[in-house]
Design an enzyme around this catalytic site. Sequence first.
Site, PDB file in Angstrom:
ATOM      1  N   ARG A  46      47.766  42.501  -4.638  1.00  0.00           N
ATOM      2  CA  ARG A  46      46.516  43.093  -4.595  1.00  0.00           C
ATOM      3  C   ARG A  46      46.309  43.468  -3.166  1.00  0.00           C
ATOM      4  NH1 ARG A  46      42.461  39.899  -3.854  1.00  0.00           N
ATOM      5  NH2 ARG A  46      42.925  38.689  -5.733  1.00  0.00           N
ATOM      6  N   TYR A  98      31.256  66.766  -7.521  1.00  0.00           N
ATOM      7  CA  TYR A  98      32.219  66.457  -8.744  1.00  0.00           C
ATOM      8  C   TYR A  98      31.339  65.568  -9.548  1.00  0.00           C
ATOM      9  CZ  TYR A  98      35.683  64.047 -11.317  1.00  0.00           C
ATOM     10  OH  TYR A  98      36.317  63.652 -12.509  1.00  0.00           O
ATOM     11  N   ASP A 170      35.582  64.806   0.839  1.00  0.00           N
ATOM     12  CA  ASP A 170      36.384  64.894  -0.445  1.00  0.00           C
ATOM     13  C   ASP A 170      37.443  66.009  -0.276  1.00  0.00           C
ATOM     14  OD1 ASP A 170      37.548  65.090  -2.981  1.00  0.00           O
ATOM     15  OD2 ASP A 170      35.892  64.525  -3.910  1.00  0.00           O
ATOM     16  N   LYS A 195      45.267  64.372  -8.824  1.00  0.00           N
ATOM     17  CA  LYS A 195      45.251  65.935  -8.843  1.00  0.00           C
ATOM     18  C   LYS A 195      46.278  66.564  -7.944  1.00  0.00           C
ATOM     19  CE  LYS A 195      41.248  65.040 -10.875  1.00  0.00           C
ATOM     20  NZ  LYS A 195      39.735  65.105 -10.171  1.00  0.00           N
TER      21      LYS A 195
HETATM   22  C1  LIG Z   1      38.900  64.283 -10.108  1.00  0.00           C
HETATM   23  C2  LIG Z   1      37.928  64.098  -8.939  1.00  0.00           C
HETATM   24  C3  LIG Z   1      37.276  63.163  -8.235  1.00  0.00           C
HETATM   25  C4  LIG Z   1      37.723  61.594  -8.994  1.00  0.00           C
HETATM   26  O1  LIG Z   1      39.007  61.072  -9.034  1.00  0.00           O
HETATM   27  P1  LIG Z   1      39.752  60.324 -10.166  1.00  0.00           P
HETATM   28  O2  LIG Z   1      41.056  60.175  -9.789  1.00  0.00           O
HETATM   29  O3  LIG Z   1      39.361  61.020 -11.517  1.00  0.00           O
HETATM   30  O4  LIG Z   1      38.874  59.092 -10.149  1.00  0.00           O
HETATM   31  C5  LIG Z   1      36.519  62.946  -7.435  1.00  0.00           C
HETATM   32  N1  LIG Z   1      36.384  64.252  -6.703  1.00  0.00           N
HETATM   33  C6  LIG Z   1      37.116  65.492  -7.033  1.00  0.00           C
HETATM   34  C7  LIG Z   1      36.911  66.659  -6.338  1.00  0.00           C
HETATM   35  C8  LIG Z   1      37.853  65.517  -8.048  1.00  0.00           C
HETATM   36  O5  LIG Z   1      38.179  66.353  -8.718  1.00  0.00           O
END
Ligand SMILES: *Cc1c(COP(=O)(O)O)cnc(C)c1O
Length: 381
Positions: A46, A98, A170, A195
């Site tokens: 962890r 998001y 982000d 992503k």
């Molecule tokens: C998918 C996404 C998230 C969340 O991420 P997860 O891996 O699904 O928890 C946050 N911000 C954006 C812009 C996203 O596309």
Amino acid sequence: MEFNTKVIHGGQQHDPSTGAVMPPIYQTSTYAQSSPGVHKGYEYSRTGNPTRTALENALASIENGNFGLAFGSGLAAIDAVIKLLNPGDEVISTNDLYGGTYRLFTSIYENYGIKFHFIGMDNADNIEKFIHKNTKLIWVETPTNPMLNIIDIKAVGKISSKYNLKLVVDNTFATPYLQQPLNLGADIVMHSATKYLGGHSDVVMGALVVKDKTLADRLYFIQNASGAICGPMDSFLVLRGIKTLHLRMQRHCENGKAVACFLKDHPKVENVYWPGFKNHPNHEIAKAQMNDFGGMLSFTIKGNEYNKAIKILENLKVFTLAESLGGVESLSGHPASMTHASIPKEEREKTGVVDSLIRLSVGVESDKDLIADLENALKLI
Ligand SMILES: *Cc1c(COP(=O)(O)O)cnc(C)c1O
């Protein structure tokens, strides 16, 4: 080191015990100690795992930061950032956000006494009037999801440093191939590595990258104390994904442009949201802070009929109707009923998420096949 070299070598070393070029998947929870507290840098997975360390070093390198942290999901990474705050603190966030981030902020953290202001940040001057005594953080998503608005990171960064706030960006949609927020004044870069960084729709993961050691230490403490870490196999997969990030992103951008231009000229299409168009309201900022315009775009159908959008989505064959984005395969989505279903209709329509809005994550297939697929589905409405 240039970016295209960093994605392959940044922060990496051959495995010291065998010379393995890729780090082994250290599928272990614990590490032998020769005497209590005497170990080789790892005690418990962890707290740290060598495969995760290799990934975290790569993340720091490609985002031009000093410290990377990997989490079990993007939302786990966001959760760690908000845990820097205390009850009574305030956050100013982009309103076109998001859906899962909005849900975490409003359905979890508002209950813990943290206050969120969701505002348009197209004009950075808009931010200052929401800054109060207890404001601690500015949360920016750019390009925004799913409306592809662009926020001027440098302008927001000036405000955040003037008031001594932390700026979080982000960077999931753009990736460091297109923009590097730490260079533009951000304190923390956040990713859903699920992503583009992973890039193959085979893993769920999140990441943070920072420059500052004190901030990194607080986040490492939260990562270990709260425990929302990712496993070694997933670390390996994302590390492997990062090695082709520049190649994939180049093609995502080329295909995104081709699809955006096709849709723009189509008689049944009303609006196409893609920051590469000269008449996109934030085109100039996009040009200044991004190296290209990415593979994400959204469009609406003339007449804004829910049923027509659904019919298109049902008839696409190369584009798969699915949540998520950023993989090699093209995906389509209906934000109003999928990713943004947790946002009240009134709220989402304010930001442009209307019933006929379709979001595309343009993959790296042949652009001819992608366009033919859209042409066929549009013909059927
Ligand atoms: C998918 C996404 C998230 C969340 O991420 P997860 O891996 O699904 O928890 C946050 N911000 C954006 C812009 C996203 O596309």
